[in-house]
Design a protein around this motif. Structure first.
Motif, short mmCIF file in Angstrom:
data_model
loop_
_atom_site.label_atom_id
_atom_site.label_comp_id
_atom_site.label_asym_id
_atom_site.label_seq_id
_atom_site.Cartn_x
_atom_site.Cartn_y
_atom_site.Cartn_z
N THR A 234 38.12 -12.10 4.62
CA THR A 234 38.42 -12.79 3.37
C THR A 234 39.73 -12.33 2.74
OG1 THR A 234 37.10 -11.20 2.11
CG2 THR A 234 35.99 -13.18 2.87
N PRO A 238 41.58 -15.76 2.09
CA PRO A 238 40.66 -15.82 0.94
C PRO A 238 40.12 -17.22 0.72
CG PRO A 238 42.94 -15.64 0.20
CD PRO A 238 42.97 -15.46 1.69
N LEU A 239 39.00 -17.27 0.00
CA LEU A 239 38.42 -18.56 -0.38
C LEU A 239 39.42 -19.33 -1.23
CD1 LEU A 239 35.53 -19.81 0.03
CD2 LEU A 239 35.04 -19.12 -2.30
N ARG A 398 30.75 -13.88 -2.87
CA ARG A 398 32.20 -13.93 -3.01
C ARG A 398 32.92 -13.18 -1.89
NH1 ARG A 398 33.36 -15.94 -8.23
NH2 ARG A 398 31.55 -15.87 -9.63
N VAL A 399 32.15 -12.42 -1.08
CA VAL A 399 32.79 -11.70 0.03
C VAL A 399 32.06 -11.95 1.35
CG1 VAL A 399 33.56 -9.48 0.93
CG2 VAL A 399 33.63 -9.90 -1.54
N PRO A 402 31.62 -15.95 2.50
CA PRO A 402 32.92 -16.47 2.93
C PRO A 402 33.43 -15.76 4.18
CG PRO A 402 32.89 -16.16 0.55
CD PRO A 402 31.64 -15.53 1.09
N GLY A 403 33.16 -14.45 4.27
CA GLY A 403 33.59 -13.71 5.45
C GLY A 403 32.90 -14.19 6.71
N ARG A 406 34.61 -17.32 7.75
CA ARG A 406 35.91 -17.02 8.36
C ARG A 406 35.76 -16.43 9.76
NH1 ARG A 406 36.73 -19.77 4.71
NH2 ARG A 406 38.09 -19.45 2.89
N ARG A 572 36.83 -10.50 -7.96
CA ARG A 572 36.91 -11.94 -7.74
C ARG A 572 35.96 -12.71 -8.64
NH1 ARG A 572 36.82 -12.01 -1.04
NH2 ARG A 572 38.76 -10.84 -0.75
#
Length: 630
Positions: A234, A238-239, A398-399, A402-403, A406, A572
């Motif tokens: 991330t 990042p998002l 938030r991490v 999304p990670g 990714r 974030r």
């Protein structure tokens, strides 16, 4: 006079003389039902959304429904049918399947001789519906009724069958419902494992602790490695920030929002107010509040709240198991939307959330079947437990999630602020009615069937569960569901490998097994506090100074990753003031160990039991705290 003869006589008295060759707007204007300004506004909205004018008028509550139905009846020259005046004939109802009636908003009301009187809530669409009828249905004539009348009739006549279908909508091969057959064997295996563990602990404690320590350290290293990989992913990508201007499709779709409720006395009125903030056009918004049949508490609460026409209630007939996914499967039959969203009772979504979902789906490839929003809390300052919960949620949504996206791994969904393409949801068999973490399970199955999930930067605020025992009960349900979900998808490892490929296969094993093992084996790691307190440890005789230094280095490294993870996640979010509380998480996560042992006991004794989380015990921190701010 029998019932059918009475209905025919009523229809002869009330049927219009013939269709009026005029648009609905002219009929309403001539009748003085709407002011010219209101009619002009509704007509413009209907043109903008490419929807019938009647749908706009009904959704915006511009006219009493009875007056709207009468105007439509005049336009088409057909009668209006109402259940209280003209009860549907049970024999005629069998002419069409329940799902067809729900999908097309029609109901075979009765037969007039050989002619079937087919009531519709979408009279402008009736010619197209006629082309989809079975060829042997015979002559058909149209009548008009409301969609509420159709749904009520279908619920009464087919509700029990639809509820049974909801329990087994997911194919058995993709469901955990066969888990009950393993109770005896699983209990025997657990008993043998317990006896062996106790025996090994008594006869060879060093061997027992050595093996347990190896597993505990392995799970710790793997879990922290996944966190670190997700964090790096991330940081590199990042998002994306929410776009300032949404690119909506030319004809936006109808979106159905399913909101399962159970014993929600305190939250009902706030829920309606929060959903009313949504800015998506009311004409295209279909909100279904799902109640269990015997839930008088929630029914009474909703009776006190004024529900707009775009929000409706639906009762699920009694059955087993009584779970959220069973209720969702049942409600899916009655949904109008091509996009299905899920909210919980205490949710406060961002006002433009549905708009952003629709815009994202419109631009995403077809294999993106699911969108997961960001969950946050509106009461993080209630107490220490809520602060830690907010830090954990920030880290997860938030991490970590999304990670995982990714990294190209399968995404276990959160239970709310999940939006799905309906065709993809139905293609995988809906939700597993028996799985108490139906969200994580659905995320895995979507990935196995070749679909992808995106995490989008739109926030829903909800109530942090900030009382110790309710928190443990809630977490035990989640961990029980995680264990069952891992079992469902890993019971045929070769099939899972084939569906996901090696990278995502190992991602599933890492995510689920490492999470479960960390909580189960946490007491092994806690035992090393004995050394710091100057007390003897079972491994004193076999641990060298070098191995102690390695252990200390591992523990410190894991703690450093957790601290960095929490701090970056909070940076974030709107909760940067919670950063000083991140170091206290080492006191928070041990609660999960109590929860995992409760969960493992329930896996053996009552795997499908839904330990209900009560809402409405902790108000927002202040006015407007339930409005998402990033």
């Amino acid at each position: 006079m029998n019932q059918q003869a009475q209905i025919l006589e009523d229809l002869r008295r009330t049927s219009p003389l013939g269709p009026r060759d005029e648009p609905l707007s002219r009929i309403l204007l001539d009748a003085g039902a709407l002011s010219p300004q209101a009619l002009l506004s509704a007509t413009a909205e209907a043109a903008r959304l490419n929807r019938p004018l009647a749908q706009v008028i009904e959704a915006e509550d511009l006219l009493p429904l009875a007056d709207l139905l009468d105007a439509q009846a005049q336009r088409h020259g057909v009668p209006v049918l109402r259940r209280d005046a003209h009860p549907p004939d049970e024999t005629a109802l069998a002419a069409l399947p329940a799902r067809f009636c729900l999908d097309h908003a029609v109901l075979p009301w009765f037969r007039r001789g050989d002619t079937l009187v087919l009531a519709t809530a979408r009279p402008d669409d009736f010619p197209r519906i006629l082309t989809k009828l079975p060829p042997d249905i015979g002559p058909v004539t149209m009548a008009i009724t409301s969609e509420a009348e159709i749904h009520t009739t279908i619920s009464e006549s087919h509700g029990t069958a639809l509820a049974r279908g909801a329990e087994t909508l997911r194919p058995a091969a993709d469901s955990c419902r066969d888990l009950v057959r393993l109770d005896r064997s699983a209990g025997a295996v657990a008993a043998v494992a317990l006896v062996l563990s106790v025996g090994l602990l008594a006869l060879a404690p060093q061997m027992f602790f050595g093996g347990a320590l190896a597993l505990a350290l392995g799970s710790l290293i793997v879990a922290q490695g996944m966190k670190l990989a997700a964090l790096v992913a991330t940081l590199r990508r990042p998002l994306p920030a929410p776009p300032d201007e949404l690119r909506m499709p030319p004809q936006p779709p109808v979106v159905t929002l399913l909101v399962p409720l159970y014993r929600e006395r305190a939250i009902a009125r706030a829920l309606v107010a929060r959903l009313s903030r949504l800015t998506y056009p009311r004409t295209l918004l279909d909100v279904i509040l799902i109640l269990e049949e015997h839930d008088d508490q929630t029914r009474a609460a909703l009776a006190e709240a004024h529900l707009p026409r775009w929000i409706r209630t639906l009762e699920v007939p009694q059955g087993q198991p009584m779970t959220k996914p069973r209720a969702l499967n049942y409600a899916l039959n009655f949904a109008r939307g091509t996009i299905i969203g899920i909210y919980d009772a205490e949710d406060a979504p961002a006002p433009d959330q549905v708009d952003r979902v629709v815009a994202h789906f419109a631009q995403a490839p077809r294999d993106v079947a699911c969108l997961q929003g960001v969950l946050d809390f509106y009461n993080p300052r209630a107490n220490w437990l809520s602060r830690c919960f907010a830090i954990e949620y920030a880290s997860w949504f938030r991490v970590l999630l999304p990670g995982l996206v990714r990294l190209g791994l399968a995404v276990p969904l959160g239970g709310t602020t999940v939006f799905l393409r309906r065709d993809a949801l139905e293609a995988v068999g809906g939700w597993d009615a028996h799985n108490v973490t139906e969200d994580a399970d659905l995320g895995m199955l979507l990935a196995r069937r070749g679909y992808r999930t995106d995490v989008i930067p739109t926030v829903t605020r909800e109530e942090a569960n900030n009382r110790a025992w309710p928190w443990i009960r809630q977490r035990s349900r989640w961990l029980k569901g995680y264990a069952i979900t891992w079992w469902v998808h890993s019971r045929h490892p070769r099939a899972l490998w084939r569906d996901l490929g090696p990278w995502r296969f190992f991602g599933v094993q890492t995510l689920f097994l490492a999470t479960l093992a960390q909580f189960v084996l946490a007491p092994v790691l806690w035992s090393f506090w004995l050394i710091l307190l100057g007390l003897p440890h079972p491994l004193d005789g076999v641990m060298s100074d070098a191995s102690r230094r390695v252990l200390i280095g591992t523990f410190l490294s894991a703690e450093a990753i957790s601290l960095a993870f929490g701090i970056i996640a909070l940076a974030r979010s709107p909760h940067r003031r919670l950063i000083p509380w991140v170091p206290t998480l080492f006191l928070y996560f041990p609660l999960g160990t109590f929860a995992i042992y409760k969960a493992l006991w329930e896996v053996l004794r009552k795997p499908f039991y839904w330990d209900k989380t009560d809402h409405g015990h902790s108000a927002p921190d202040g006015p407007g705290a339930d409005l998402p701010r990033g």
